[in-house]
Structure formats: C-alpha cells, structure tokens
Scaffold this motif. Structure first.
Motif, short mmCIF file in Angstrom:
data_model
loop_
_atom_site.label_atom_id
_atom_site.label_comp_id
_atom_site.label_asym_id
_atom_site.label_seq_id
_atom_site.Cartn_x
_atom_site.Cartn_y
_atom_site.Cartn_z
N ASN A 120 -5.48 4.38 -2.20
CA ASN A 120 -6.87 4.58 -1.79
C ASN A 120 -7.53 5.79 -2.46
O ASN A 120 -8.70 6.01 -2.27
CB ASN A 120 -7.00 4.63 -0.26
CG ASN A 120 -6.34 5.83 0.34
OD1 ASN A 120 -5.46 6.43 -0.30
ND2 ASN A 120 -6.74 6.21 1.53
N ILE A 140 -7.99 0.49 -3.25
CA ILE A 140 -8.43 -0.10 -1.98
C ILE A 140 -9.32 0.84 -1.17
O ILE A 140 -9.86 0.45 -0.16
CB ILE A 140 -7.21 -0.55 -1.12
CG1 ILE A 140 -6.33 0.65 -0.77
CG2 ILE A 140 -6.40 -1.62 -1.84
CD1 ILE A 140 -5.23 0.32 0.25
N MET A 180 -3.82 -5.77 7.41
CA MET A 180 -2.98 -4.59 7.18
C MET A 180 -1.73 -4.75 8.05
O MET A 180 -1.52 -5.80 8.64
CB MET A 180 -3.76 -3.32 7.57
CG MET A 180 -5.12 -3.27 6.93
SD MET A 180 -6.26 -1.95 7.41
CE MET A 180 -5.23 -0.57 7.78
N SER A 181 -0.92 -3.68 8.14
CA SER A 181 0.35 -3.80 8.88
C SER A 181 0.16 -4.35 10.28
O SER A 181 0.95 -5.16 10.74
CB SER A 181 1.03 -2.43 8.97
OG SER A 181 1.53 -2.07 7.71
N MET A 185 -12.04 -4.44 6.63
CA MET A 185 -11.05 -3.89 7.55
C MET A 185 -11.54 -4.11 8.97
O MET A 185 -12.66 -3.75 9.30
CB MET A 185 -10.92 -2.37 7.34
CG MET A 185 -10.12 -1.98 6.12
SD MET A 185 -10.38 -0.24 5.76
CE MET A 185 -9.06 0.46 6.72
N ARG A 244 -3.01 -6.25 2.57
CA ARG A 244 -2.75 -4.88 2.11
C ARG A 244 -1.85 -4.19 3.14
O ARG A 244 -2.32 -3.77 4.18
CB ARG A 244 -4.07 -4.12 1.95
CG ARG A 244 -5.15 -4.87 1.17
CD ARG A 244 -6.45 -4.08 1.16
NE ARG A 244 -6.86 -3.66 2.49
CZ ARG A 244 -7.64 -4.35 3.30
NH1 ARG A 244 -8.14 -5.51 2.93
NH2 ARG A 244 -7.94 -3.90 4.51
N ILE A 245 -0.57 -4.11 2.86
CA ILE A 245 0.39 -3.65 3.86
C ILE A 245 1.15 -2.42 3.38
O ILE A 245 1.75 -2.43 2.30
CB ILE A 245 1.37 -4.79 4.22
CG1 ILE A 245 0.58 -6.00 4.75
CG2 ILE A 245 2.40 -4.31 5.23
CD1 ILE A 245 1.43 -7.19 5.14
N GLY A 246 1.07 -1.35 4.17
CA GLY A 246 1.75 -0.10 3.83
C GLY A 246 2.91 0.21 4.74
O GLY A 246 4.08 0.04 4.40
N SER A 247 2.60 0.66 5.96
CA SER A 247 3.63 1.21 6.84
C SER A 247 4.69 0.19 7.24
O SER A 247 5.85 0.56 7.46
CB SER A 247 3.00 1.86 8.07
OG SER A 247 2.05 1.03 8.66
N ARG A 261 3.87 6.74 8.24
CA ARG A 261 3.41 7.81 7.35
C ARG A 261 3.54 9.17 8.01
O ARG A 261 3.28 9.30 9.18
CB ARG A 261 1.94 7.59 7.01
CG ARG A 261 1.76 6.86 5.76
CD ARG A 261 0.28 6.67 5.42
NE ARG A 261 0.22 5.41 4.69
CZ ARG A 261 -0.13 4.27 5.23
NH1 ARG A 261 -0.51 4.20 6.47
NH2 ARG A 261 -0.10 3.19 4.50
N MET A 274 -13.78 -7.98 0.69
CA MET A 274 -12.72 -7.23 1.39
C MET A 274 -13.29 -6.66 2.67
O MET A 274 -14.48 -6.35 2.74
CB MET A 274 -12.24 -6.10 0.48
CG MET A 274 -11.14 -5.23 1.06
SD MET A 274 -11.71 -3.83 2.03
CE MET A 274 -10.77 -2.52 1.31
N VAL A 280 0.85 -1.20 0.00
CA VAL A 280 0.00 0.00 0.00
C VAL A 280 0.88 1.25 0.00
O VAL A 280 1.53 1.57 0.99
CB VAL A 280 -0.97 -0.02 1.20
CG1 VAL A 280 -1.79 1.26 1.24
CG2 VAL A 280 -1.90 -1.23 1.11
N LYS A 301 0.05 4.46 -0.74
CA LYS A 301 -0.58 5.78 -0.53
C LYS A 301 0.29 6.65 0.39
O LYS A 301 0.84 6.13 1.37
CB LYS A 301 -1.98 5.60 0.07
CG LYS A 301 -1.96 5.09 1.49
CD LYS A 301 -3.37 4.88 2.05
CE LYS A 301 -3.30 4.57 3.53
NZ LYS A 301 -4.41 3.78 4.02
C1 LIG Z 1 -3.91 2.47 4.30
C2 LIG Z 1 -4.64 1.21 4.07
C3 LIG Z 1 -4.03 -0.04 4.29
C4 LIG Z 1 -2.61 -0.19 4.77
O1 LIG Z 1 -2.43 0.32 6.04
P1 LIG Z 1 -1.06 0.11 6.86
O2 LIG Z 1 -1.45 0.22 8.27
O3 LIG Z 1 -0.15 1.20 6.41
O4 LIG Z 1 -0.52 -1.22 6.49
C5 LIG Z 1 -4.77 -1.19 4.02
N1 LIG Z 1 -6.04 -1.12 3.58
C6 LIG Z 1 -6.67 0.05 3.36
C7 LIG Z 1 -8.07 0.04 2.89
C8 LIG Z 1 -5.99 1.25 3.61
O5 LIG Z 1 -6.63 2.41 3.40
#
Ligand SMILES: *Cc1c(COP(=O)(O)O)cnc(C)c1O
Length: 221
Positions: free
Chosen positions: A47, A68, A196-197, A154, A212-215, A221, A152, A24, A26
């Motif tokens: 996103n 996402i 996620m993370s 969260m 879905r992994i970002g940080s 961020r 999907m 991810v 963003k």
């Molecule tokens: C930002 C986001 C993520 C990733 O989040 P992290 O905590 O950075 O891994 C995953 N899914 C969605 C829908 C997001 O908006």
C-alpha cells in the motif's frame, strides 16, 4: 512445508478458478515474502510506494506487484516502469498522471478505479457519480497507455456479515452498470477487487475476481 506455504495452500484451494490471490505483504519482511514466493505465490500487494519499491528490488523479477493503497501523483513515476496493477485510482488527475508516465515508459498500465463503499469516512475512493463522471470523460477522450480493468473497494471494518455482503453487492452492481454503459464491447473491463483476510469468502460469493489477503497468510501484523 512452512506455515506461510500451508496458509497459502488452504486459501488457494478455497478460491474458485478465475479468482486471483494477491498476497498483501505490507509491513512484513522480504524473507516472509520470499517464503510465499517459494511456495509459488507471484502476485503481491503493497500500500506504499516506498515499501513496494524496496521489496521489488529484493524479490525475484517475476513477481507481479500490485499497488493497493492511496497513490500520490508525484510517486507514480517510481512504479510506472514495472507495476502490474494499480487498484487505487480515485481521480481523473491521478489517471492522467499514470497515463503520462506509462507513455514515458512505453508500456500500458492496468488500473482499477477505487470505490468508496464503506461507512468509515477516512477511506479513499469515489462514489458512483464521480465514477461515471470519470468514465464519461475517458470515453470522450481516451487516455493513452492506461487500461481500466475494473473496480476495487473495501467493506466496512465490522463483524456484521450482512452489512459486508450488502456493500460488496453494491460494488458488484456498480461494476455491472459501468460495464454495460461504458465497456459493453471491451473484454478488458473484467476485474473486481474485493475481499481481505476477514471478508474474502463473502467477497468471492458475491463475485470478486481479486482477493487481497495479508494477515491470513503472513500472520498478525
Ligand atoms: C492491508 C490491506 C489489505 C489486506 O488486509 P488483511 O486484513 O491483512 O488481509 C487489503 N487491501 C488493502 C487496501 C489493504 O490496505
């Protein structure tokens, strides 16, 4: 090896075969995304349509772009020509617009239906009645050029691991009921995007196929 490459390797080595890692990207810059690309990453999640567009133009053409976040109907046409998977479909009206734009582009767009599983009120997504309502309509009159690939969701933003697990299990059970009722003979309905993370390990244990992994890849961020 760069820090991003190291983090990617650590996460990948912990993922079972068959689970796709969506990085991810963003809020991170194109240079960081390129760094992940150079480490072999191809699936990226954004996103916002505008930011996805900007990065898709800068990054190599073989990136697979995942939307996402919440998608407004009037923005579908921008990403329709190339988006790989839309994770955030939460209404029939949006699915119809995706179908319309997919027909115009002459391609089929893969979609996930977003479910609301968390306690927070602000998150988007459908409840099970709404999901089955949508699937019922689509079963009676299939929309052209869209393929519903799965669900999907969260989890609640909390430290309570028990709660997070319960929410993922609820989503997995919902997936199974939808599969049995509407997709028993459709092998394309096979994706469950959760994790996620902070909670992907739990999600994978429960049966996620897309994390879905970002940080944890790109840093805070
Ligand atoms: C930002 C986001 C993520 C990733 O989040 P992290 O905590 O950075 O891994 C995953 N899914 C969605 C829908 C997001 O908006």
């Amino acid at each position: 090896m760069t820090l991003i490459a190291q983090r990617l390797q650590t996460i990948r080595s912990a993922l079972p075969a068959g689970v796709t890692l969506v990085a991810v990207s963003k809020t991170y810059g194109a240079e960081q995304v390129q760094e992940a690309y150079d480490a072999g990453q191809r699936d990226f999640g954004e996103n916002r349509v505008q930011e996805l567009e900007t990065k898709a133009h800068i990054l190599p053409a073989d990136c697979r772009w995942h939307l996402i976040g919440h998608l407004q109907s009037n923005k579908v046409r921008f990403i329709a020509p190339y988006v790989h998977l839309i994770h955030s479909v939460d209404s029939l009206a949006l699915l119809k617009e995706i179908s319309k734009q997919a027909v115009k582009c002459g391609r089929t767009i893969d979609c996930l239906l977003q479910m609301h599983i968390a306690l927070e009120e602000t998150k988007y997504g459908m409840n099970e009645d709404e999901l089955f309502g949508l699937l019922h309509v689509c079963a009676g009159a299939p929309l052209p050029n869209v393929r519903i690939r799965g669900l999907m969701g969260m989890a609640t933003f909390t430290d309570d691991q028990v709660r997070i697990r319960q929410e993922f299990v609820a989503l997995k059970n919902c997936f199974t009921r939808a599969k049995n009722k509407y997709f028993a003979h459709d092998s394309d309905f096979d994706q469950l995007s959760m994790g996620m993370s902070s909670d992907w390990q739990i999600a994978v244990e429960v049966g996620s196929t897309l994390v879905r992994i970002g940080s944890s890849i790109f840093g805070t961020r």
